[in-house]
Design a protein around this motif. Structure first.
Motif, short mmCIF file in Angstrom:
data_model
loop_
_atom_site.label_atom_id
_atom_site.label_comp_id
_atom_site.label_asym_id
_atom_site.label_seq_id
_atom_site.Cartn_x
_atom_site.Cartn_y
_atom_site.Cartn_z
N PHE A 35 19.48 26.77 -10.12
CA PHE A 35 20.48 27.00 -11.15
C PHE A 35 19.93 26.62 -12.52
O PHE A 35 20.23 27.27 -13.52
CB PHE A 35 21.78 26.25 -10.84
N LYS A 36 19.12 25.60 -12.58
CA LYS A 36 18.47 25.23 -13.85
C LYS A 36 17.58 26.38 -14.32
O LYS A 36 17.60 26.74 -15.51
CB LYS A 36 17.64 23.96 -13.67
N ASP A 37 16.82 26.97 -13.42
CA ASP A 37 15.96 28.10 -13.77
C ASP A 37 16.77 29.30 -14.24
O ASP A 37 16.34 30.04 -15.14
CB ASP A 37 15.08 28.51 -12.59
N ILE A 38 17.94 29.52 -13.66
CA ILE A 38 18.82 30.60 -14.09
C ILE A 38 19.20 30.38 -15.56
O ILE A 38 19.10 31.29 -16.39
CB ILE A 38 20.08 30.68 -13.20
N CYS A 39 19.63 29.18 -15.88
CA CYS A 39 20.03 28.85 -17.26
C CYS A 39 18.84 28.97 -18.21
O CYS A 39 18.98 29.49 -19.32
CB CYS A 39 20.62 27.46 -17.32
N GLU A 40 17.68 28.51 -17.78
CA GLU A 40 16.49 28.61 -18.62
C GLU A 40 16.08 30.06 -18.85
O GLU A 40 15.61 30.41 -19.94
CB GLU A 40 15.33 27.82 -18.02
N ASP A 41 16.27 30.91 -17.86
CA ASP A 41 15.95 32.33 -18.03
C ASP A 41 16.76 32.92 -19.19
O ASP A 41 16.22 33.68 -20.00
CB ASP A 41 16.25 33.12 -16.75
N VAL A 42 18.03 32.58 -19.28
CA VAL A 42 18.86 33.08 -20.37
C VAL A 42 18.47 32.40 -21.69
O VAL A 42 18.29 33.06 -22.71
CB VAL A 42 20.36 32.89 -20.07
N TYR A 43 18.30 31.11 -21.65
CA TYR A 43 17.96 30.35 -22.85
C TYR A 43 16.67 30.85 -23.50
O TYR A 43 16.58 30.99 -24.72
CB TYR A 43 17.83 28.86 -22.50
N TYR A 44 15.67 31.13 -22.69
CA TYR A 44 14.37 31.59 -23.20
C TYR A 44 14.26 33.10 -23.31
O TYR A 44 13.19 33.63 -23.64
CB TYR A 44 13.23 31.03 -22.34
N GLY A 45 15.34 33.83 -23.06
CA GLY A 45 15.36 35.27 -23.27
C GLY A 45 14.75 36.11 -22.17
O GLY A 45 14.57 37.31 -22.34
N ARG A 46 14.45 35.51 -21.03
CA ARG A 46 13.90 36.29 -19.91
C ARG A 46 14.99 37.08 -19.20
O ARG A 46 14.72 38.08 -18.56
CB ARG A 46 13.17 35.37 -18.93
N SER A 47 16.23 36.60 -19.31
CA SER A 47 17.41 37.30 -18.77
C SER A 47 18.46 37.33 -19.87
O SER A 47 18.45 36.51 -20.78
CB SER A 47 17.98 36.57 -17.55
N ASP A 48 19.36 38.30 -19.75
CA ASP A 48 20.41 38.45 -20.76
C ASP A 48 21.69 37.72 -20.37
O ASP A 48 22.45 37.29 -21.25
CB ASP A 48 20.71 39.94 -20.96
N TYR A 49 21.94 37.59 -19.07
CA TYR A 49 23.17 36.99 -18.57
C TYR A 49 22.86 36.14 -17.36
O TYR A 49 21.86 36.34 -16.67
CB TYR A 49 24.19 38.06 -18.16
N ALA A 50 23.77 35.19 -17.07
CA ALA A 50 23.65 34.35 -15.88
C ALA A 50 24.99 34.31 -15.17
O ALA A 50 26.04 34.36 -15.80
CB ALA A 50 23.26 32.93 -16.27
N ILE A 51 24.93 34.23 -13.87
CA ILE A 51 26.12 34.01 -13.05
C ILE A 51 25.91 32.67 -12.35
O ILE A 51 24.98 32.53 -11.54
CB ILE A 51 26.32 35.13 -12.02
#
Length: 76
Positions: A35-51
């Motif tokens: 879940f931390k990696d999910i949040c970091e993906d959005v924070y660093y722009g690797r993903s646009d959204y998180a669930i």
């Protein structure tokens, strides 16, 4: 570029992704390890959204996930 939605796979989150992706054209899913990696993906722009879960019927508000939302400045 198609929007990326990061989430941890489970029956409930797969359903949430299905509903969410219907609203976002050409989106794709990515599955970070935590879940931390999910949040970091959005924070660093690797993903646009998180669930991520923020509430359960048995436990109520999940404070650890609320802390992640605040730490990574995510929007609900």
């Amino acid at each position: 570029m198609s929007p990326k939605i990061a989430y941890h796979r489970s029956p409930l989150s797969d359903r949430a992704y299905s509903l969410f992706s219907d609203k976002i054209s050409n989106s794709s899913a990515v599955y970070p390890a935590s879940f931390k990696d999910i949040c970091e993906d959005v924070y660093y722009g690797r993903s646009d959204y998180a669930i991520i879960p923020i509430y359960t019927s048995s436990d109520g508000i999940l404070s650890s996930f609320r802390k992640l939302i605040l730490k990574y400045d995510l929007k609900i």
